[in-house]
Scaffold this motif. Structure first.
Motif, PDB file in Angstrom:
ATOM      1  N   CYS A 196       7.328  -5.515   2.973  1.00 36.08           N
ATOM      2  CA  CYS A 196       6.553  -6.245   3.807  1.00 36.08           C
ATOM      3  C   CYS A 196       6.315  -5.696   5.033  1.00 36.08           C
ATOM      4  O   CYS A 196       7.192  -5.710   5.970  1.00 36.08           O
ATOM      5  CB  CYS A 196       6.909  -7.819   3.937  1.00 36.08           C
ATOM      6  SG  CYS A 196       5.872  -8.871   4.721  1.00 36.08           S
ATOM      7  N   PRO A 197       5.082  -5.267   5.270  1.00 31.70           N
ATOM      8  CA  PRO A 197       4.919  -4.875   7.181  1.00 31.70           C
ATOM      9  C   PRO A 197       4.944  -6.040   8.101  1.00 31.70           C
ATOM     10  O   PRO A 197       5.047  -5.539   9.368  1.00 31.70           O
ATOM     11  CB  PRO A 197       3.390  -4.310   6.835  1.00 31.70           C
ATOM     12  CG  PRO A 197       2.840  -5.003   5.849  1.00 31.70           C
ATOM     13  CD  PRO A 197       3.779  -5.581   4.776  1.00 31.70           C
ATOM     14  N   GLU A 198       5.046  -7.188   7.693  1.00 30.78           N
ATOM     15  CA  GLU A 198       4.999  -8.282   8.743  1.00 30.78           C
ATOM     16  C   GLU A 198       6.364  -9.038   8.777  1.00 30.78           C
ATOM     17  O   GLU A 198       6.233  -9.724   9.467  1.00 30.78           O
ATOM     18  CB  GLU A 198       3.816  -9.412   8.403  1.00 30.78           C
ATOM     19  CG  GLU A 198       2.273  -8.868   8.030  1.00 30.78           C
ATOM     20  CD  GLU A 198       1.810  -8.352   9.248  1.00 30.78           C
ATOM     21  OE1 GLU A 198       2.402  -8.530  10.318  1.00 30.78           O
ATOM     22  OE2 GLU A 198       1.023  -7.391   8.893  1.00 30.78           O
ATOM     23  N   ARG A 199       7.116  -8.614   7.882  1.00 36.38           N
ATOM     24  CA  ARG A 199       8.543  -9.051   8.083  1.00 36.38           C
ATOM     25  C   ARG A 199       8.474 -10.691   7.844  1.00 36.38           C
ATOM     26  O   ARG A 199       9.406 -11.472   8.383  1.00 36.38           O
ATOM     27  CB  ARG A 199       9.393  -8.534   9.220  1.00 36.38           C
ATOM     28  CG  ARG A 199       9.492  -6.998   9.556  1.00 36.38           C
ATOM     29  CD  ARG A 199      10.409  -6.481   8.548  1.00 36.38           C
ATOM     30  NE  ARG A 199      10.460  -4.949   8.519  1.00 36.38           N
ATOM     31  CZ  ARG A 199       9.975  -4.331   7.540  1.00 36.38           C
ATOM     32  NH1 ARG A 199       9.641  -4.711   6.300  1.00 36.38           N
ATOM     33  NH2 ARG A 199      10.035  -3.169   7.684  1.00 36.38           N
ATOM     34  N   ALA A 200       7.747 -10.949   6.856  1.00 36.97           N
ATOM     35  CA  ALA A 200       7.423 -12.188   6.206  1.00 36.97           C
ATOM     36  C   ALA A 200       8.692 -12.886   5.373  1.00 36.97           C
ATOM     37  O   ALA A 200       8.746 -14.090   5.214  1.00 36.97           O
ATOM     38  CB  ALA A 200       6.268 -12.510   5.502  1.00 36.97           C
ATOM     39  N   ASP A 213       4.280 -18.332   7.857  1.00 37.76           N
ATOM     40  CA  ASP A 213       3.726 -18.087   9.145  1.00 37.76           C
ATOM     41  C   ASP A 213       3.376 -16.570   9.405  1.00 37.76           C
ATOM     42  O   ASP A 213       2.324 -16.246  10.234  1.00 37.76           O
ATOM     43  CB  ASP A 213       4.029 -18.747  10.174  1.00 37.76           C
ATOM     44  CG  ASP A 213       5.565 -18.464  10.524  1.00 37.76           C
ATOM     45  OD1 ASP A 213       6.457 -18.169   9.806  1.00 37.76           O
ATOM     46  OD2 ASP A 213       5.949 -18.253  11.841  1.00 37.76           O
ATOM     47  N   LYS A 214       4.232 -15.748   8.865  1.00 34.06           N
ATOM     48  CA  LYS A 214       4.274 -14.442   9.135  1.00 34.06           C
ATOM     49  C   LYS A 214       3.243 -13.599   8.150  1.00 34.06           C
ATOM     50  O   LYS A 214       2.799 -12.331   8.358  1.00 34.06           O
ATOM     51  CB  LYS A 214       5.681 -13.551   9.358  1.00 34.06           C
ATOM     52  CG  LYS A 214       6.325 -14.052  10.472  1.00 34.06           C
ATOM     53  CD  LYS A 214       7.573 -13.234  10.563  1.00 34.06           C
ATOM     54  CE  LYS A 214       8.282 -13.716  11.630  1.00 34.06           C
ATOM     55  NZ  LYS A 214       9.741 -13.044  11.852  1.00 34.06           N
ATOM     56  N   CYS A 215       3.076 -14.215   6.823  1.00 31.35           N
ATOM     57  CA  CYS A 215       2.273 -13.623   5.900  1.00 31.35           C
ATOM     58  C   CYS A 215       0.852 -13.381   6.067  1.00 31.35           C
ATOM     59  O   CYS A 215       0.129 -14.142   6.312  1.00 31.35           O
ATOM     60  CB  CYS A 215       2.710 -14.245   4.497  1.00 31.35           C
ATOM     61  SG  CYS A 215       1.825 -13.429   3.128  1.00 31.35           S
ATOM     62  N   GLN A 216       0.505 -12.080   5.939  1.00 31.83           N
ATOM     63  CA  GLN A 216      -0.883 -11.705   6.156  1.00 31.83           C
ATOM     64  C   GLN A 216      -1.640 -11.364   4.860  1.00 31.83           C
ATOM     65  O   GLN A 216      -2.907 -11.039   4.953  1.00 31.83           O
ATOM     66  CB  GLN A 216      -0.939 -10.685   7.199  1.00 31.83           C
ATOM     67  CG  GLN A 216      -0.445 -11.027   8.624  1.00 31.83           C
ATOM     68  CD  GLN A 216      -1.200 -11.946   9.187  1.00 31.83           C
ATOM     69  OE1 GLN A 216      -2.354 -11.741   9.285  1.00 31.83           O
ATOM     70  NE2 GLN A 216      -0.442 -13.170   9.649  1.00 31.83           N
ATOM     71  N   GLY A 217      -0.938 -11.740   3.717  1.00 32.01           N
ATOM     72  CA  GLY A 217      -1.858 -11.428   2.450  1.00 32.01           C
ATOM     73  C   GLY A 217      -1.707  -9.922   1.987  1.00 32.01           C
ATOM     74  O   GLY A 217      -2.381  -9.711   1.195  1.00 32.01           O
ATOM     75  N   HIS A 218      -1.040  -9.067   2.498  1.00 34.57           N
ATOM     76  CA  HIS A 218      -0.866  -7.656   1.978  1.00 34.57           C
ATOM     77  C   HIS A 218      -0.509  -7.622   0.510  1.00 34.57           C
ATOM     78  O   HIS A 218      -0.927  -6.424  -0.296  1.00 34.57           O
ATOM     79  CB  HIS A 218       0.012  -6.775   2.963  1.00 34.57           C
ATOM     80  CG  HIS A 218      -0.410  -6.564   4.329  1.00 34.57           C
ATOM     81  ND1 HIS A 218      -1.537  -6.057   4.680  1.00 34.57           N
ATOM     82  CD2 HIS A 218       0.229  -7.316   5.470  1.00 34.57           C
ATOM     83  CE1 HIS A 218      -1.594  -6.261   6.119  1.00 34.57           C
ATOM     84  NE2 HIS A 218      -0.357  -6.939   6.578  1.00 34.57           N
ATOM     85  N   ALA A 219       0.382  -8.182  -0.032  1.00 34.99           N
ATOM     86  CA  ALA A 219       0.849  -8.268  -1.322  1.00 34.99           C
ATOM     87  C   ALA A 219       1.628  -6.996  -1.715  1.00 34.99           C
ATOM     88  O   ALA A 219       1.672  -6.861  -2.886  1.00 34.99           O
ATOM     89  CB  ALA A 219      -0.330  -8.626  -2.311  1.00 34.99           C
ATOM     90  N   ARG A 220       2.402  -6.530  -0.774  1.00 40.99           N
ATOM     91  CA  ARG A 220       3.307  -5.575  -1.204  1.00 40.99           C
ATOM     92  C   ARG A 220       4.430  -6.187  -2.018  1.00 40.99           C
ATOM     93  O   ARG A 220       4.922  -5.218  -2.821  1.00 40.99           O
ATOM     94  CB  ARG A 220       3.405  -4.570  -0.001  1.00 40.99           C
ATOM     95  CG  ARG A 220       2.441  -3.991   0.752  1.00 40.99           C
ATOM     96  CD  ARG A 220       2.759  -3.274   1.814  1.00 40.99           C
ATOM     97  NE  ARG A 220       1.661  -2.625   2.666  1.00 40.99           N
ATOM     98  CZ  ARG A 220       1.613  -1.816   3.605  1.00 40.99           C
ATOM     99  NH1 ARG A 220       3.000  -1.448   4.205  1.00 40.99           N
ATOM    100  NH2 ARG A 220       0.413  -1.209   4.078  1.00 40.99           N
ATOM    101  N   CYS A 221       4.792  -7.022  -1.424  1.00 43.09           N
ATOM    102  CA  CYS A 221       5.995  -7.581  -1.982  1.00 43.09           C
ATOM    103  C   CYS A 221       5.765  -7.885  -3.603  1.00 43.09           C
ATOM    104  O   CYS A 221       6.384  -7.610  -4.606  1.00 43.09           O
ATOM    105  CB  CYS A 221       6.456  -8.830  -1.639  1.00 43.09           C
ATOM    106  SG  CYS A 221       5.217 -10.338  -1.370  1.00 43.09           S
ATOM    107  N   TRP A 222       4.494  -8.555  -3.774  1.00 42.49           N
ATOM    108  CA  TRP A 222       4.036  -8.549  -5.437  1.00 42.49           C
ATOM    109  C   TRP A 222       3.985  -7.625  -6.197  1.00 42.49           C
ATOM    110  O   TRP A 222       4.344  -7.460  -7.292  1.00 42.49           O
ATOM    111  CB  TRP A 222       2.971  -9.656  -5.382  1.00 42.49           C
ATOM    112  CG  TRP A 222       2.340  -9.910  -6.661  1.00 42.49           C
ATOM    113  CD1 TRP A 222       2.749 -10.998  -7.307  1.00 42.49           C
ATOM    114  CD2 TRP A 222       1.259  -9.388  -7.176  1.00 42.49           C
ATOM    115  NE1 TRP A 222       2.109 -10.949  -8.370  1.00 42.49           N
ATOM    116  CE2 TRP A 222       1.270  -9.764  -8.629  1.00 42.49           C
ATOM    117  CE3 TRP A 222       0.455  -8.078  -7.051  1.00 42.49           C
ATOM    118  CZ2 TRP A 222       0.140  -9.430  -9.472  1.00 42.49           C
ATOM    119  CZ3 TRP A 222      -0.299  -7.760  -7.968  1.00 42.49           C
ATOM    120  CH2 TRP A 222      -0.622  -8.281  -9.218  1.00 42.49           C
ATOM    121  N   ALA A 223       3.251  -6.479  -5.426  1.00 39.32           N
ATOM    122  CA  ALA A 223       3.189  -5.033  -5.997  1.00 39.32           C
ATOM    123  C   ALA A 223       4.465  -4.445  -6.503  1.00 39.32           C
ATOM    124  O   ALA A 223       4.634  -3.825  -7.577  1.00 39.32           O
ATOM    125  CB  ALA A 223       2.466  -4.210  -5.147  1.00 39.32           C
TER     126      ALA A 223
END
Length: 63
Positions: free
Chosen positions: A54-58, A8-18
């Motif tokens: 993750c900037p959204e702390r998801a 519910d917090k993920c906004q799709g920035h994909a920094r984790c994946w990067a």
């Protein structure tokens, strides 16, 4: 180590994946896939960096 995913917090920035594409899986729209992630001991440092990026702390680091 476990990464607890808060979809519910993920906004799709994909920094984790990067940071760690072999640990964090994204869906077709670029959001983290549901479900917690069990991380192998050898990948813990990389997983930690990805979760903290993750900037959204998801992504929460669990035990």
């Amino acid at each position: 180590m476990k990464i607890i995913v808060h979809n519910d917090k993920c906004q799709g920035h994909a920094r984790c994946w990067a940071m760690a594409p072999n640990i964090f899986e994204l869906d077709d729209e670029g959001y983290i896939k549901p479900g917690d992630i069990d991380v192998a001991e050898a990948d813990e440092k990389l997983a930690w960096k990805g979760a903290k990026s993750c900037p959204e702390r998801a992504l929460e680091i669990g035990k």
